[in-house]
Design a protein around this motif. Structure first.
Motif, PDB file in Angstrom:
ATOM      1  N   TYR A  28      15.480  -0.918 -10.926  1.00 12.48           N
ATOM      2  CA  TYR A  28      14.721  -0.909 -12.181  1.00 12.48           C
ATOM      3  C   TYR A  28      15.559  -1.006 -13.458  1.00 12.48           C
ATOM      4  O   TYR A  28      15.574  -0.097 -14.266  1.00 12.48           O
ATOM      5  CB  TYR A  28      13.804   0.322 -12.216  1.00 12.48           C
ATOM      6  N   PHE A  36       8.820  -5.825 -11.002  1.00 13.99           N
ATOM      7  CA  PHE A  36       7.917  -4.902 -10.307  1.00 13.99           C
ATOM      8  C   PHE A  36       6.506  -5.000 -10.879  1.00 13.99           C
ATOM      9  O   PHE A  36       5.526  -5.019 -10.132  1.00 13.99           O
ATOM     10  CB  PHE A  36       8.408  -3.453 -10.341  1.00 13.99           C
ATOM     11  N   ILE A  39       4.932  -7.853  -9.351  1.00 17.37           N
ATOM     12  CA  ILE A  39       4.552  -7.545  -7.960  1.00 17.37           C
ATOM     13  C   ILE A  39       3.178  -6.884  -7.919  1.00 17.37           C
ATOM     14  O   ILE A  39       2.326  -7.222  -7.089  1.00 17.37           O
ATOM     15  CB  ILE A  39       5.611  -6.623  -7.295  1.00 17.37           C
ATOM     16  N   TYR A  45       0.093  -7.812  -2.711  1.00 17.45           N
ATOM     17  CA  TYR A  45       0.515  -6.423  -2.913  1.00 17.45           C
ATOM     18  C   TYR A  45      -0.712  -5.554  -3.209  1.00 17.45           C
ATOM     19  O   TYR A  45      -1.098  -5.343  -4.354  1.00 17.45           O
ATOM     20  CB  TYR A  45       1.565  -6.331  -4.033  1.00 17.45           C
ATOM     21  N   GLY A 151       1.325   5.875  -7.072  1.00 12.13           N
ATOM     22  CA  GLY A 151       2.040   4.671  -6.657  1.00 12.13           C
ATOM     23  C   GLY A 151       2.642   4.707  -5.274  1.00 12.13           C
ATOM     24  O   GLY A 151       3.337   3.773  -4.880  1.00 12.13           O
ATOM     25  N   SER A 152       2.399   5.776  -4.521  1.00 14.12           N
ATOM     26  CA  SER A 152       3.050   5.949  -3.219  1.00 14.12           C
ATOM     27  C   SER A 152       4.567   5.859  -3.335  1.00 14.12           C
ATOM     28  O   SER A 152       5.242   5.419  -2.411  1.00 14.12           O
ATOM     29  CB  SER A 152       2.547   4.930  -2.188  1.00 14.12           C
ATOM     30  N   THR A 153       5.092   6.296  -4.475  1.00 14.51           N
ATOM     31  CA  THR A 153       6.545   6.361  -4.621  1.00 14.51           C
ATOM     32  C   THR A 153       7.126   7.395  -3.663  1.00 14.51           C
ATOM     33  O   THR A 153       8.290   7.295  -3.269  1.00 14.51           O
ATOM     34  CB  THR A 153       6.919   6.678  -6.087  1.00 14.51           C
ATOM     35  N   ASN A 156       9.238   6.122  -0.801  1.00 15.50           N
ATOM     36  CA  ASN A 156      10.661   5.782  -0.896  1.00 15.50           C
ATOM     37  C   ASN A 156      11.562   6.861  -0.270  1.00 15.50           C
ATOM     38  O   ASN A 156      12.723   6.600   0.012  1.00 15.50           O
ATOM     39  CB  ASN A 156      11.089   5.610  -2.362  1.00 15.50           C
ATOM     40  N   TYR A 196       5.142  -7.248   1.120  1.00 14.69           N
ATOM     41  CA  TYR A 196       6.562  -7.234   0.737  1.00 14.69           C
ATOM     42  C   TYR A 196       7.243  -8.584   0.992  1.00 14.69           C
ATOM     43  O   TYR A 196       8.463  -8.694   0.873  1.00 14.69           O
ATOM     44  CB  TYR A 196       7.283  -6.095   1.476  1.00 14.69           C
ATOM     45  N   THR A 203       8.965 -10.661  -4.738  1.00 11.45           N
ATOM     46  CA  THR A 203       9.606  -9.478  -4.142  1.00 11.45           C
ATOM     47  C   THR A 203      11.053  -9.784  -3.768  1.00 11.45           C
ATOM     48  O   THR A 203      11.937  -8.931  -3.918  1.00 11.45           O
ATOM     49  CB  THR A 203       8.806  -8.999  -2.911  1.00 11.45           C
ATOM     50  N   PHE A 206      12.970  -9.565  -6.887  1.00 11.05           N
ATOM     51  CA  PHE A 206      13.076  -8.143  -7.243  1.00 11.05           C
ATOM     52  C   PHE A 206      14.211  -7.479  -6.456  1.00 11.05           C
ATOM     53  O   PHE A 206      15.038  -6.751  -7.011  1.00 11.05           O
ATOM     54  CB  PHE A 206      11.724  -7.490  -6.930  1.00 11.05           C
ATOM     55  N   ILE A 242      13.488  -2.561   3.732  1.00  9.55           N
ATOM     56  CA  ILE A 242      13.760  -3.672   2.830  1.00  9.55           C
ATOM     57  C   ILE A 242      15.265  -3.777   2.639  1.00  9.55           C
ATOM     58  O   ILE A 242      15.948  -2.785   2.326  1.00  9.55           O
ATOM     59  CB  ILE A 242      13.000  -3.468   1.496  1.00  9.55           C
ATOM     60  N   GLU A 270      15.700  -0.289   0.348  1.00  6.39           N
ATOM     61  CA  GLU A 270      14.502   0.536   0.183  1.00  6.39           C
ATOM     62  C   GLU A 270      13.790   0.802   1.499  1.00  6.39           C
ATOM     63  O   GLU A 270      13.659  -0.091   2.328  1.00  6.39           O
ATOM     64  CB  GLU A 270      13.515  -0.182  -0.755  1.00  6.39           C
ATOM     65  N   SER A 272       9.917   2.105   2.511  1.00  6.65           N
ATOM     66  CA  SER A 272       8.606   2.425   1.970  1.00  6.65           C
ATOM     67  C   SER A 272       7.764   2.975   3.122  1.00  6.65           C
ATOM     68  O   SER A 272       7.188   2.226   3.908  1.00  6.65           O
ATOM     69  CB  SER A 272       7.973   1.179   1.347  1.00  6.65           C
TER      70      SER A 272
END
Ligand code: AVJ
Length: 310
Positions: A28, A36, A39, A45, A151-153, A156, A196, A203, A206, A242, A270, A272
């Motif tokens: 980021y 992002f 995305i 997505y 965001g389902s962060t 991560n 993804y 992506t 990204f 990823i 990453e 997810s």
């Protein structure tokens, strides 16, 4: 906050592991944030649009569960449409507290929210929310804290780290507090993998942009054109993996440091994680929460979970 050389040391140590990795937080930079955002608008997505729909469709019920004069504490400086739904509909909100490691993002968000919601107190906190941090003292004493992590962060984080983070959220929620969290669900792996591996290759850009970011900010000399995007679902672990895969044998340098990367070797950028309802409930319970309400879309792609402290 970490000093740049502490971050460089962390990146180098990740690249010196037998299985190379770089933290997803390095996605980021400015371009990465723009990518992002692109995305989240892609047809493949599904998470962003689905989560927004769930919030939008159930906001009145949520607002009643939360009750009046709550403090909304958001993890990540959310300038998203989801945040706006909450700010518009929660009853008589006492204060909005966005928490982010990036002061720049926070300043921008705070300015926007203040101009859109003139009566609302906005108290941004610069902090790493994975560790306990002090909450600011608002003018109006809140009746309860709602810790919001969209965001389902959470995906991560590895299971151990996610469990630890939920414990910190439990602490920050305080007595009578609650957690509101967006959690992406396990489903047909084709749907997940497509999210993804979009057809426009956004992506991939990204993912590759992380290398350009590391070159500029930390003095690496990655050749972005010599790596390829890879995103595969690991069904056993229930997670997207990823990676950036090297297209040839190459050497990446940084000052005196040099890192050999073999043809076909992967750098993990990453995870997810995708959850089952039972799997996530177990973790929430282990952190001291009780699942009060779960909302989902009709296809059960995504969940928004409201958990109270027991
Ligand atoms: C921001 C962590 C939720 O895991 O789906 C999107 C990031 N990475 N496409 C995710 C991401 C590649 C995203 N999270």
């Amino acid at each position: 906050m970490n000093a740049p050389n502490a971050e460089l040391a962390e990146i180098l140590s990740g690249l010196k592991q037998p299985a190379k990795m770089i933290s997803p937080k390095y996605f980021y930079d400015e371009r990465g944030s723009q990518l992002f955002d692109a995305i989240t608008h892609l047809p493949e997505y599904y998470p962003t649009e689905t989560e927004f729909g769930i919030m939008h469709d159930n906001i009145d019920e949520l607002a009643d569960l939360v009750g009046p004069q709550a403090s909304l504490i958001e993890y990540g400086s959310g300038s998203s449409r989801k945040t706006r739904v909450l700010l518009e509909h929660l009853h008589d909100l006492a204060v909005y507290v966005p928490v982010d490691i990036s002061e720049d993002h926070l300043v921008t968000t705070a300015r926007k929210v203040r101009s859109e919601f003139p009566g609302l107190e906005v108290l941004p906190v610069v902090a790493d929310f994975t560790r306990p941090f002090a909450l600011p003292e608002p003018a109006i004493m809140p009746r309860r804290n709602i810790v919001y992590f969209p965001g389902s962060t959470i995906g991560n984080f590895t299971h151990d780290d996610a469990q630890e983070l939920l414990r910190v959220m439990h602490l920050e929620a305080g007595e009578d507090g609650a957690m509101l969290i967006g959690v992406d669900l396990q489903k047909n792996p084709e749907i997940i993998e497509r999210a993804y591996n979009d057809s426009k290759g956004i992506t991939a850009q990204f993912n590759l942009n992380m290398l350009t970011h590391l070159n500029r900010e930390f003095g690496f000399d990655f050749d972005e054109s010599a790596f390829s995007h890879s995103a595969k679902y690991d069904e056993r672990e229930g997670r997207m993996v990823i990676e950036l895969v090297s297209d040839r044998d190459q050497v990446v340098t940084n000052g005196d440091e040099s890192i050999d990367v073999a043809n076909g070797e992967a750098i993990l950028t990453e995870y997810s994680h995708k959850y089952t309802l039972e799997g996530f409930a177990g973790m929430a319970e282990a952190a001291g929460f009780e699942l009060a309400k779960v909302w989902m879309d009709e296809e059960r792609l995504f969940s928004v979970q409201y958990c109270t402290r027991v």
